[in-house]
Design an enzyme around this catalytic site. Sequence first.
Site, mmCIF file in Angstrom:
data_model
loop_
_atom_site.group_PDB
_atom_site.id
_atom_site.type_symbol
_atom_site.label_atom_id
_atom_site.label_comp_id
_atom_site.label_asym_id
_atom_site.label_seq_id
_atom_site.Cartn_x
_atom_site.Cartn_y
_atom_site.Cartn_z
ATOM 1 N N GLU A 1 -0.725 62.489 -18.281
ATOM 2 C CA GLU A 1 -0.265 61.179 -18.749
ATOM 3 C C GLU A 1 -1.321 60.511 -19.624
ATOM 4 O O GLU A 1 -2.048 59.617 -19.173
ATOM 5 C CB GLU A 1 0.097 60.268 -17.570
ATOM 6 N N GLU B 1 7.578 64.989 -14.469
ATOM 7 C CA GLU B 1 7.328 64.123 -13.309
ATOM 8 C C GLU B 1 8.297 62.952 -13.327
ATOM 9 O O GLU B 1 8.487 62.300 -14.347
ATOM 10 C CB GLU B 1 5.880 63.614 -13.335
#
Length: 378
Positions: free
Chosen positions: A211, A303
């Site tokens: 991320e 995710e």
Amino acid sequence: MHRRAALTSTGVALAALVAGWAALTVPTANADTDAAPPAATSPTPTSPAGSGTPDPTPATREPAAGQPAAAPAGSPVDRHGRLRVCGVHLCDQAGEPVQLRGMSSHGLQFFPDCLNPDSLAALRTDWRADFVRVAMYVQEGGFETDPAGFTSRVDEAVETASALGLYVVVDFHVLTPGDPLVNLDRARSFFADVATRHAGRTNVLWEIANEPNGVDWATIKSYAEQVIPVIRAADPDSVVLVGTRGFSSLGVSEGADETEVTDDPVDAGNIMYTFHFYAASHRDLQRDTVARAARSLPLFVSEFGTQTFTGDGPNDLDSATTWLDLLQRLKISYSMWSYSDGPESNSVFRRGTCAGTDFTGTAVLTESGQFIRTRLRG
């Protein structure tokens, strides 16, 4: 026995896996894209807990010297083979679009007992998942503190999942700091090592930065174009997943959108771009972005969660269902966070489950765990 101990002796553990679990005949059909599998038979005293009755005939062929064993018959890897990107889709060895569905571990340093032979066997045969994402944090007590130790944990998880015929996403879990270039040297070292070791496998996908956040797309792209060649040098054919700006939100969480990627894509082939969402926090704006971006970008939801972006709080199962229905229509693969037994609502197992050996059925599951298991089996 401590679950880590069962993974440490690679030669002994893998021999047992191939001799036992590799012979399982319960197919792991993707209920969103494939025909539903037949019901599993009841476990026998000699079969792994909850895994069904082993076929007395081994389902694997003898591998060539130095090559990994073939995937068990009926497993996701056996059915789909080596994956590749075709247009905006993930495709199987026949060139047909495929949607993989699975689970992401939590950080290996936080829940070291939750990825083990029993839990991964349950994921494949009871949950009927297609893959597991192995989340190796770089900071926060992760890889930077013990590169050799964490690399070994990743290797063990890859070997165990591979023996069961699961696909594996190896996640270089960059989060804090959000600039992936801070970890460029570590990424080069890690991926050179593991890509070389697992280059003979057809079931491994590489996620090079979980991320990215607080940096622009140009920085993320620069990182990707320096790391991908390291992987390609050892493993030229596997799919690589590239994180996007704003915590892998295609920039939405930082006021941008997918056009920064479509206007300036990473200069590499066989790649997909990641998108993450948490159903209680991310709704119409994010869903509209994914639907629009999927027309021109190959996307992979590596995710998601059923709660808020904090990973905790009440589950919004209605929003999660809307999300998964969208991903089904678009044939976008996904994994849910997290295959763990922590105190937060994102954990799919009840507290203490990972200290045991039973990961099947619903008694060991939280609300989010029951939701995703039902979805995977439905």
